[in-house]
Design a protein around this motif. Structure first.
Motif, PDB file in Angstrom:
ATOM      1  N   GLN A   1      -1.782   3.894  -7.061  1.00  0.00           N
ATOM      2  CA  GLN A   1      -3.237   4.066  -7.120  1.00  0.00           C
ATOM      3  C   GLN A   1      -3.863   3.096  -6.133  1.00  0.00           C
ATOM      4  O   GLN A   1      -3.357   1.992  -5.913  1.00  0.00           O
ATOM      5  CB  GLN A   1      -3.746   3.798  -8.551  1.00  0.00           C
ATOM      6  N   TRP A   2      -5.002   3.535  -5.526  1.00  0.00           N
ATOM      7  CA  TRP A   2      -5.650   2.739  -4.486  1.00  0.00           C
ATOM      8  C   TRP A   2      -7.147   2.663  -4.744  1.00  0.00           C
ATOM      9  O   TRP A   2      -7.805   3.687  -5.011  1.00  0.00           O
ATOM     10  CB  TRP A   2      -5.424   3.374  -3.112  1.00  0.00           C
TER      11      TRP A   2
ATOM     12  N   TRP B   1      -7.720  -2.272  -1.410  1.00  0.00           N
ATOM     13  CA  TRP B   1      -7.822  -2.349   0.054  1.00  0.00           C
ATOM     14  C   TRP B   1      -9.256  -2.710   0.396  1.00  0.00           C
ATOM     15  O   TRP B   1     -10.178  -1.985   0.049  1.00  0.00           O
ATOM     16  CB  TRP B   1      -7.444  -1.007   0.658  1.00  0.00           C
TER      17      TRP B   1
ATOM     18  N   ALA C   1       2.275   1.837  -3.587  1.00  0.00           N
ATOM     19  CA  ALA C   1       1.348   1.870  -4.726  1.00  0.00           C
ATOM     20  C   ALA C   1       1.264   3.266  -5.338  1.00  0.00           C
ATOM     21  O   ALA C   1       1.571   4.278  -4.708  1.00  0.00           O
ATOM     22  CB  ALA C   1      -0.034   1.411  -4.272  1.00  0.00           C
TER      23      ALA C   1
ATOM     24  N   THR D   1      -6.917  -1.990 -12.160  1.00  0.00           N
ATOM     25  CA  THR D   1      -5.983  -2.682 -11.273  1.00  0.00           C
ATOM     26  C   THR D   1      -4.860  -3.307 -12.082  1.00  0.00           C
ATOM     27  O   THR D   1      -5.059  -3.820 -13.169  1.00  0.00           O
ATOM     28  CB  THR D   1      -6.714  -3.763 -10.470  1.00  0.00           C
TER      29      THR D   1
ATOM     30  N   THR E   1      -7.628   7.801  -5.967  1.00  0.00           N
ATOM     31  CA  THR E   1      -8.300   6.737  -5.239  1.00  0.00           C
ATOM     32  C   THR E   1      -9.724   6.579  -5.743  1.00  0.00           C
ATOM     33  O   THR E   1     -10.331   7.528  -6.248  1.00  0.00           O
ATOM     34  CB  THR E   1      -8.360   7.036  -3.724  1.00  0.00           C
TER      35      THR E   1
ATOM     36  N   ARG F   1      -0.557  -1.115  -8.165  1.00  0.00           N
ATOM     37  CA  ARG F   1      -1.845  -0.588  -7.727  1.00  0.00           C
ATOM     38  C   ARG F   1      -2.432  -1.500  -6.644  1.00  0.00           C
ATOM     39  O   ARG F   1      -2.246  -2.714  -6.680  1.00  0.00           O
ATOM     40  CB  ARG F   1      -2.796  -0.430  -8.907  1.00  0.00           C
ATOM     41  N   CYS F   2      -3.140  -0.863  -5.724  1.00  0.00           N
ATOM     42  CA  CYS F   2      -3.552  -1.555  -4.497  1.00  0.00           C
ATOM     43  C   CYS F   2      -5.066  -1.600  -4.383  1.00  0.00           C
ATOM     44  O   CYS F   2      -5.746  -0.599  -4.648  1.00  0.00           O
ATOM     45  CB  CYS F   2      -2.954  -0.819  -3.288  1.00  0.00           C
TER      46      CYS F   2
ATOM     47  N   ALA G   1      -5.934   3.093   7.217  1.00  0.00           N
ATOM     48  CA  ALA G   1      -6.015   3.865   5.974  1.00  0.00           C
ATOM     49  C   ALA G   1      -5.732   5.349   6.223  1.00  0.00           C
ATOM     50  O   ALA G   1      -5.118   6.020   5.383  1.00  0.00           O
ATOM     51  CB  ALA G   1      -7.396   3.680   5.341  1.00  0.00           C
TER      52      ALA G   1
ATOM     53  N   ALA H   1       0.827  -1.199   0.000  1.00  0.00           N
ATOM     54  CA  ALA H   1       0.000   0.000   0.000  1.00  0.00           C
ATOM     55  C   ALA H   1       0.863   1.251   0.000  1.00  0.00           C
ATOM     56  O   ALA H   1       0.544   2.243  -0.672  1.00  0.00           O
ATOM     57  CB  ALA H   1      -0.932  -0.011   1.198  1.00  0.00           C
TER      58      ALA H   1
END
Length: 336
Positions: A211-212, A262, A209, A255, A239, A259-260, A301, A206
């Protein structure tokens, strides 16, 4: 008018010292104070009595920004607990023509000055019972709602909301606990989980990364929305947030490596494999750790948002283009 007892001086809470004394950002210090804030909020909810929604009532919950996302989480949790139909609205989008159909309307405004919330409470006056949660007892919301819960021990200096929002949700969750079991941990257990979330390292995937995407089911979807907002506010990050089962209906297209994804709460069957197939990194406490309460996972987060902001050279205490409260002039308020 009711107010929670035992109010403290602004900017202080149990186990929380002066701002900026540890070398951390104010936002980081406020994040760390959340477990004690939640415990106190739960205690205060027990003394708020019949002002909170009662089992079987039809309820609406409203706020702006972060407060709206907390409203969504509470509404979904209350319905899942079988305590009554519960709707959540952004204050600017509340269907005022339906006011009389609700037994009670709950609003959340940290500052007590948010234009849309005050306008909504004005529209609802003498039409249904209203409750407001705020951090500041010296603001107009005190006279705008029938009952006001003042969580000033969770007030913040930061623009970016963290502990007030989660404390408001803890307060409302504790109110639900008074009427029966919930499909979630008790607030006191969530606070213990939050201490664990504060003590451990953040997931490397995370932190690294670019992008989330945050996902959640049921009441945790509101927390996914809030996690995405925290990253945008503090770090200017790309995000997105979706209900977990919607991820495969389009969002999976972004994705990939670096990239993550969560996930708050239990992952849908097969989702972890699909994230791995397209090269993304999955963060899921439900499968990787001790099964944190989703609200405690939100604390992680929040920590991530501060860490990414600082890595990018941003000041999380002074996010771009934001102020602590949105107060509109007359023309702007009329158009909202």
């Amino acid at each position: 008018m009711a107010a929670t007892p035992g109010q403290e001086k602004h900017g202080e809470s149990p186990g929380y010292g002066q701002f900026g004394t540890t070398g951390q950002s104010r936002t980081a210090e406020e994040i760390e104070s959340q477990p004690n804030c939640w415990r106190r909020a739960a205690e205060e909810a027990t003394g708020f009595g019949a002002a909170l929604p009662q089992r079987g009532e039809r309820v609406a919950v409203s706020g702006c920004g972060t407060s709206w996302f907390m409203a969504q989480a509470y509404a979904a949790l209350r319905e899942a607990a079988g305590q009554g139909e519960t709707d959540a609205f952004a204050a600017s989008e509340f269907p005022a023509s339906r006011a009389e159909s609700y037994d009670r309307v709950v609003t959340v405004t940290r500052s007590g000055t948010t234009t849309e919330v005050l306008g909504l409470l004005g529209e609802l006056r003498d039409r249904t019972r209203t409750v407001a949660l705020t951090a500041d007892p010296a603001t107009p919301v005190m006279d705008a709602a029938d009952h006001v819960a003042v969580l000033d021990h969770a007030d913040e200096r930061s623009v970016v909301q963290t502990r007030f929002a989660t404390s408001a949700l803890a307060f409302l969750r504790a109110g639900l606990e008074q009427h029966g079991p919930l499909p979630a941990k008790a607030v006191t257990d969530a606070a213990a989980d939050a201490e664990f979330a504060l003590a451990g390292p953040l997931p490397g995937s995370a932190l690294e990364a670019e992008q989330w995407t945050f996902l959640g089911r049921g009441w945790a979807y509101g927390l996914a929305l809030e996690a995405a907002l925290k990253m945008r506010e503090a770090a200017g990050a790309w995000t997105e947030a979706y209900p977990s089962m919607e991820y495969r209906h389009g969002p999976i297209a972004i994705t990939g490596p670096g990239r993550c994804v969560w996930l708050f709460g239990e992952p849908p069957e097969g989702l972890a494999d699909e994230v791995a197939r397209v090269g993304g990194a999955l963060v899921s406490e439900a499968t990787d750790g001790r099964g944190l309460d989703p609200m405690a996972d939100l604390v992680r987060a929040q920590r991530l948002a501060v860490a990414v902001a600082e890595e990018r050279g941003f000041d999380p205490d002074q996010p771009r283009n934001l102020t602590r409260s949105v107060v509109l002039d007359g023309s702007a308020a009329a158009g909202s």
